[in-house]
Design a protein around this motif. Structure first.
Motif, PDB file in Angstrom:
ATOM      1  N   ALA A 146      12.311  10.157  -3.395  1.00 59.03           N
ATOM      2  CA  ALA A 146      10.933  10.488  -3.743  1.00 59.03           C
ATOM      3  C   ALA A 146      10.103  10.546  -2.462  1.00 59.03           C
ATOM      4  N   VAL A 147       8.955  11.195  -2.577  1.00 56.62           N
ATOM      5  CA  VAL A 147       7.983  11.250  -1.484  1.00 56.62           C
ATOM      6  C   VAL A 147       7.014  10.092  -1.648  1.00 56.62           C
ATOM      7  N   GLY A 148       6.666   9.438  -0.547  1.00 55.66           N
ATOM      8  CA  GLY A 148       5.745   8.310  -0.630  1.00 55.66           C
ATOM      9  C   GLY A 148       4.671   8.365   0.446  1.00 55.66           C
ATOM     10  N   THR A 149       3.515   7.764   0.160  1.00 57.95           N
ATOM     11  CA  THR A 149       2.442   7.598   1.144  1.00 57.95           C
ATOM     12  C   THR A 149       2.250   6.104   1.413  1.00 57.95           C
ATOM     13  N   ARG A 150       1.601   5.791   2.523  1.00 52.74           N
ATOM     14  CA  ARG A 150       1.187   4.419   2.779  1.00 52.74           C
ATOM     15  C   ARG A 150      -0.192   4.450   3.418  1.00 52.74           C
ATOM     16  N   TYR A 151      -1.024   3.486   3.056  1.00 56.75           N
ATOM     17  CA  TYR A 151      -2.399   3.343   3.537  1.00 56.75           C
ATOM     18  C   TYR A 151      -3.323   4.446   3.006  1.00 56.75           C
ATOM     19  N   THR A 155      -9.789   6.550  12.654  1.00 54.68           N
ATOM     20  CA  THR A 155      -9.931   5.125  12.335  1.00 54.68           C
ATOM     21  C   THR A 155      -9.051   4.686  11.159  1.00 54.68           C
ATOM     22  N   ALA A 156      -8.508   5.636  10.380  1.00 59.86           N
ATOM     23  CA  ALA A 156      -7.720   5.283   9.191  1.00 59.86           C
ATOM     24  C   ALA A 156      -6.279   5.745   9.349  1.00 59.86           C
ATOM     25  N   PRO A 157      -5.285   4.845   9.232  1.00 64.23           N
ATOM     26  CA  PRO A 157      -3.880   5.255   9.318  1.00 64.23           C
ATOM     27  C   PRO A 157      -3.467   6.023   8.071  1.00 64.23           C
ATOM     28  N   MET A 158      -2.634   7.051   8.266  1.00 63.73           N
ATOM     29  CA  MET A 158      -2.138   7.872   7.161  1.00 63.73           C
ATOM     30  C   MET A 158      -0.635   8.034   7.340  1.00 63.73           C
ATOM     31  N   ARG A 159       0.125   7.675   6.309  1.00 59.11           N
ATOM     32  CA  ARG A 159       1.586   7.802   6.387  1.00 59.11           C
ATOM     33  C   ARG A 159       2.088   8.646   5.226  1.00 59.11           C
ATOM     34  N   GLN A 173       3.260   9.323  10.743  1.00 57.87           N
ATOM     35  CA  GLN A 173       2.079   8.474  10.587  1.00 57.87           C
ATOM     36  C   GLN A 173       1.114   8.756  11.739  1.00 57.87           C
ATOM     37  N   ARG A 174      -0.158   8.885  11.406  1.00 58.39           N
ATOM     38  CA  ARG A 174      -1.178   9.127  12.408  1.00 58.39           C
ATOM     39  C   ARG A 174      -2.514   8.647  11.877  1.00 58.39           C
ATOM     40  N   LEU A 175      -3.538   8.724  12.711  1.00 51.72           N
ATOM     41  CA  LEU A 175      -4.899   8.411  12.288  1.00 51.72           C
ATOM     42  C   LEU A 175      -5.563   9.674  11.770  1.00 51.72           C
ATOM     43  N   GLU A 200       0.812  -1.225   0.000  1.00 49.49           N
ATOM     44  CA  GLU A 200       0.000   0.000   0.000  1.00 49.49           C
ATOM     45  C   GLU A 200       0.844   1.273   0.000  1.00 49.49           C
ATOM     46  N   ILE A 201       2.058   1.171  -0.526  1.00 51.93           N
ATOM     47  CA  ILE A 201       2.925   2.344  -0.641  1.00 51.93           C
ATOM     48  C   ILE A 201       2.803   2.919  -2.050  1.00 51.93           C
ATOM     49  N   ARG A 202       2.673   4.224  -2.144  1.00 52.54           N
ATOM     50  CA  ARG A 202       2.544   4.906  -3.426  1.00 52.54           C
ATOM     51  C   ARG A 202       3.475   6.111  -3.455  1.00 52.54           C
ATOM     52  N   ARG A 203       4.092   6.356  -4.624  1.00 55.63           N
ATOM     53  CA  ARG A 203       4.926   7.543  -4.791  1.00 55.63           C
ATOM     54  C   ARG A 203       4.038   8.738  -5.109  1.00 55.63           C
ATOM     55  N   VAL A 204       4.329   9.887  -4.487  1.00 55.11           N
ATOM     56  CA  VAL A 204       3.557  11.105  -4.730  1.00 55.11           C
ATOM     57  C   VAL A 204       4.083  11.798  -5.983  1.00 55.11           C
ATOM     58  N   LEU A 205       3.173  12.217  -6.856  1.00 53.97           N
ATOM     59  CA  LEU A 205       3.541  12.799  -8.149  1.00 53.97           C
ATOM     60  C   LEU A 205       3.276  14.303  -8.163  1.00 53.97           C
ATOM     61  N   PHE A 206       4.103  15.063  -7.462  1.00 53.48           N
ATOM     62  CA  PHE A 206       4.009  16.518  -7.591  1.00 53.48           C
ATOM     63  C   PHE A 206       4.319  16.876  -9.040  1.00 53.48           C
ATOM     64  N   ASN A 207       3.464  17.659  -9.669  1.00 50.06           N
ATOM     65  CA  ASN A 207       3.612  17.866 -11.115  1.00 50.06           C
ATOM     66  C   ASN A 207       3.822  19.314 -11.528  1.00 50.06           C
ATOM     67  N   ASN A 208       4.152  20.167 -10.575  1.00 46.38           N
ATOM     68  CA  ASN A 208       4.328  21.582 -10.921  1.00 46.38           C
ATOM     69  C   ASN A 208       5.506  22.165 -10.152  1.00 46.38           C
ATOM     70  N   VAL A 209       6.596  22.446 -10.868  1.00 47.75           N
ATOM     71  CA  VAL A 209       7.748  23.092 -10.239  1.00 47.75           C
ATOM     72  C   VAL A 209       7.534  24.602 -10.276  1.00 47.75           C
ATOM     73  N   LYS A 210       7.427  25.197  -9.105  1.00 46.09           N
ATOM     74  CA  LYS A 210       7.180  26.632  -9.027  1.00 46.09           C
ATOM     75  C   LYS A 210       8.474  27.430  -8.987  1.00 46.09           C
ATOM     76  N   TYR A 211       9.518  26.846  -8.428  1.00 44.41           N
ATOM     77  CA  TYR A 211      10.817  27.518  -8.377  1.00 44.41           C
ATOM     78  C   TYR A 211      11.906  26.460  -8.321  1.00 44.41           C
ATOM     79  N   GLU A 212      12.941  26.656  -9.102  1.00 41.36           N
ATOM     80  CA  GLU A 212      14.038  25.688  -9.111  1.00 41.36           C
ATOM     81  C   GLU A 212      15.350  26.410  -9.354  1.00 41.36           C
TER      82      GLU A 212
END
Length: 260
Positions: A225-230, A169-173, A196-198, A118-130
């Motif tokens: 990369a940035v990732g989420t779980r659950y 009730t739902a874990p968020m990572r 990680q928290r509920l 249940e791990i997913r990579r976050v797809l930030f798609n807009n570079v505002k400053y680099e």
């Protein structure tokens, strides 16, 4: 005692002597110190190995007038190769600010599919400053390091509780991968730091915010990369426009190079 004629001849000799001294300056505008073949208007060749024997020493501050200090004002620094480089005043070597492109879609495309566990990579798609040194791929959400050193990474996601899940009730990572573990194939071991928290929200009209920040040491060429779980994006979408937020304002990724 000199007569007027003798005085005139003596002054003429002085004038001729000064002209001979100044002629090389007039005809050869490039001046060299410790070099016979200057490559610039002023070319200083450092022939000493110690501070006392160096060709140039500047002591004290060199300050720009306050009126000249603008957002474009730049600093001169030495990089890891001891080369003098010019960088923005608000970033030592690299600063990235990324978010999401404004949209009114269903808000589920901000992560990849499940990479496992249940791990997913976050797809930030807009570079505002680099700034320089490093690159961020908006298609994959992967940051490639351009310079070895410590990096401070800050991430924030604002999501909707689309399925009206009861609070707490739902874990968020949310976390950042270790170097070269951008697909999180090692599960929990792929996270360099995380939070990680509920869930706190009580329904689809109340957003839920999760944030994480940390410092990580990375070598040039490494990828993170940035990732989420659950956090299934169909359950926790980012179409916050439905509740009068704008995804480009409330979601962010910042990466700042600190020091080597």
């Amino acid at each position: 005692m000199l007569n007027n004629n003798d005085k005139f001849k003596q002054n003429e000799k002085k004038t001729t002597f000064l002209t001979l001294i100044l002629c090389p300056v007039l005809f050869f505008p490039q001046v060299g110190i410790n070099t016979t073949s200057p490559q610039a208007t002023l070319h200083i060749n450092n022939t000493g190995a110690t501070a006392q024997a160096s060709a140039l020493r500047i002591q004290g501050e060199i300050q720009a007038q306050s009126a000249a200090v603008t957002p474009a004002y730049r600093k001169l620094l030495l990089n890891a190769n001891k080369d003098v480089v010019s960088v923005p005043a608000d970033a030592v070597s690299f600063k990235l600010l990324s978010g999401f492109i404004p949209s009114i879609d269903i808000g589920t495309a901000y992560t990849t599919a499940d990479l496992g566990s249940e791990i997913r990579r976050v797809l930030f798609n807009n570079v505002k400053y680099e700034a320089t040194s490093g690159s961020f791929n908006t298609a994959t959400g992967i940051f490639t390091v351009g310079e070895t050193g410590f990096f401070k990474i800050e991430v924030g996601l604002l999501v909707r509780n689309a399925n009206n899940i009861a609070a707490c009730t739902a874990p968020m990572r949310l976390g950042v991968s270790v170097a070269n573990e951008t697909n999180f194939q090692n599960g929990n071991a792929s996270f360099a730091f995380l939070t990680q928290r509920l869930n706190q929200s009580t329904g689809s009209n109340i957003p839920d915010c999760i944030q994480v920040s940390g410092v990580i040491y990375l070598n040039a060429g490494a990828q993170i990369a940035v990732g989420t779980r659950y956090m299934d994006p169909t359950v926790w979408p980012i179409n916050n426009e439905l509740i009068n937020y704008k995804r480009e304002n409330v979601n962010y990724l910042t990466i700042t190079y600190l020091t080597q």
